[in-house]
Each structure stands twice: as C-alpha cells, then as structure tokens.
Design a protein around this motif. Sequence first.
Motif: not given
Length: 391
Positions: A81-92
Amino acid sequence: MRVTANLAVYGPADNQRVRDLFDDDRERLTLLVTRVKIYKTSEPRDKVLVPLALERHVKGAAQDLSPLKAHDANVRSLYVQMTAHLLTMSSGLALLSHVEDGSLRKLEDLPSWCPDYSVSVFSPPFGDMVSNWYDALPLREKSCCVDIATQTLTLEGHAVDKISRLGPSVLSASAKDFLEFCLTLNITYHNKQDRVEALWRTLIADHLSDVSPLPAGVSALFAAWLLHSVANSILGNNDTDGPPPHKDWSDWSCFDELRGSSAAATAIIPSTTELAAHTELMRARRVESKDGVPEAKELRGPHDAYQSSFMWVGGRILFVTASGSIGLAPPATKVGDQAWLVSGAKVPFILRPAEDGSHHKLVGEAYVHGYMHGEAVERMQNAQFQKVMLC
C-alpha cells in the motif's frame, strides 16, 4: 568540471534540496520513508508507520490523511500500500531505486517493484531523490499506474539492450580482474571513449568527474589505485615488513597487454615494470618505518581518493550488453535480463521477463555507461516507448 569532494550516504546531498523536498507535499513522505529504511527496527511495520506519524505531525493533522489502511494491515499489505501510494503521489520514480537485491529480501512474496522496507540497506541508490547526479531521460514525465488488486505496476519505457555477460563484483574483485575484464571490451566505446576510460568511470559509477576526456589529475587517481592495489595484494595490507622483493611478474601480463592496446591506455595503465618499482618502494618504506607511518602511508593518498568512491557501488556487479555497453547491476542480475530506460526515472533499471510472457520483474536499478546523463535522448528520437507491466 564537477568533482565530488565529500561523499554523503545518499548522494552529494544539497541541504537546500533536502529542505525543498521536505516542503513539497508530493515528495516529503517518500523522503521520510527512504531515510527511515536504512535504520534497523524491531517492528517491521515501523518502517512505514514512523514516516506516516512524522507526516501527520508536519501537517498538523489529527488523523492520517493518506489512503493507507495502516492500522489493520499486515506487514506485506502495508508495504505494498505504501509503495503504491508513494509511486502514485511522487513526481518521479526514485522509490524504485530503493528496491534491494533479491538475495537480501526477507518478505519473499512481495511484488518485485515493492521495496522490502524491513531490510536495512546502507548502499546509496543511484537514483535517490536527493541526488541530482544522473538524468538518463530528461524532460520525459513519469507514466505510472498501480493496480493493487493484481499487484501490478505499469510503467512506460524502452528496452535499451539485453545483458549478454556478467563480470566480477566491484567489492570483491582485484585490479587484475578488472583489467582482464577490460581486455574483453571493444577498444573504443560507443561514446568514443577508450575502453579504459569507460571502465574507470563505470567502476565508481562516474562519481568523480562529469567531463570527457578525463582531466589528467582525475585519471591519475585510477593509475595510483592500480599501483597501490597491486602492491597491497603482493605485500599484504598490513604495515609489516612483508615478503621479500617480488621477482616474477608474468601473472600480471594483462597490464602490459592493455597498456599497449591504445594511446589512452598507455597514458593510464602502469606497466609491470612500474608495478615492480612501486611494490618495491612500498616494501622498502615499510621496512624503514616498521609502524607504517608516515613514509609508507604517504603513498596511499591518490589510491584512497579513488577507493572511497567505491562506496557508491556497494556490492554491484559489472555487466556487458549485447551491443557492448558496460554497467553496474544488482548481484541477482542474470544473463538475458534487460536494461530499460523508464519515463520519469533518473536511472536505468534491470528488468527480467516473467514466465507468463506478458509481465516483467524488477531486478533493480543500474548504471549503464553512456546512458546516465541524457546522452541517449538524441539517439532515441524515433524509439518506441511501450507500456511494461511489473509483477
């Protein structure tokens, strides 16, 4: 010319850049998670829960504003969940650079694109978000879609080449191993550099200088490293008298062979005669100063300047692609794996076709010499970028 003076754990970190990332709502949580990852914890959930708590504190929120179901999730679910959230949210896609080598993982059933946050890896990722050293695909924006139900990450990328041969591990190989590897390369690299320069830069992920040809003062560090490394391998690394003078240098003929292959190699690679002279000088100085200071140690300066740059490489291994490119990849890399350039990523990645034929698995990030600073953009103007699904 840019020369790195101080090597930080996660890049030549600029304090202002760290502040800017921390002040950016899109990037702050990724920054926190990647910094917490290097620390050991007794509770693996804390690798995610602690950054979330810090994020809530910064925002001054009474509750968690992220979509993560952190309090009722098991470790695996929490990490995904955390990885999916960060990859979606981050610009890179800097988070993908923190995916550790497969041999280090504790949670084996994680998707290949999800870091195992319970693993405390202390090797600086090439594509860490704080470092601006590389930019393999400048101006190409991230394309990223995560399907939690199928545990699939879809990216956009271009397969640059296939890995045809693996070389030695940078941390465990000797100077002779590296030169014998160099002799198997094309004399002129595809970016017009001599193969010695291409190897020199690759071994330390090109972290000492970003100009070519190498400035004399910088290339001299590699020659000094070779001299001192060979002397140490013969005399031993301790500061004792060591063995008697070394007479037979036939096992080191790769130095003379490589040295004679080009003018550029002649300027950098020491001959066996020079190896013998340096080794005898070190042996004599150790005898003269039995405690090894300062006469013997004064020879170490240039050697140590190059050796310190190995910290960027960690336990990565050398590889050669079908077209002759060389680079550094995670130890789990295999022949047949592919080097990809991915939209939104600062560095290349090694992908492995999955058995189902429609997905790939992420092996890890890579250094591919001649592709790290946007050199391939012009060559790839007509290249077809495609969707690639990681499982």
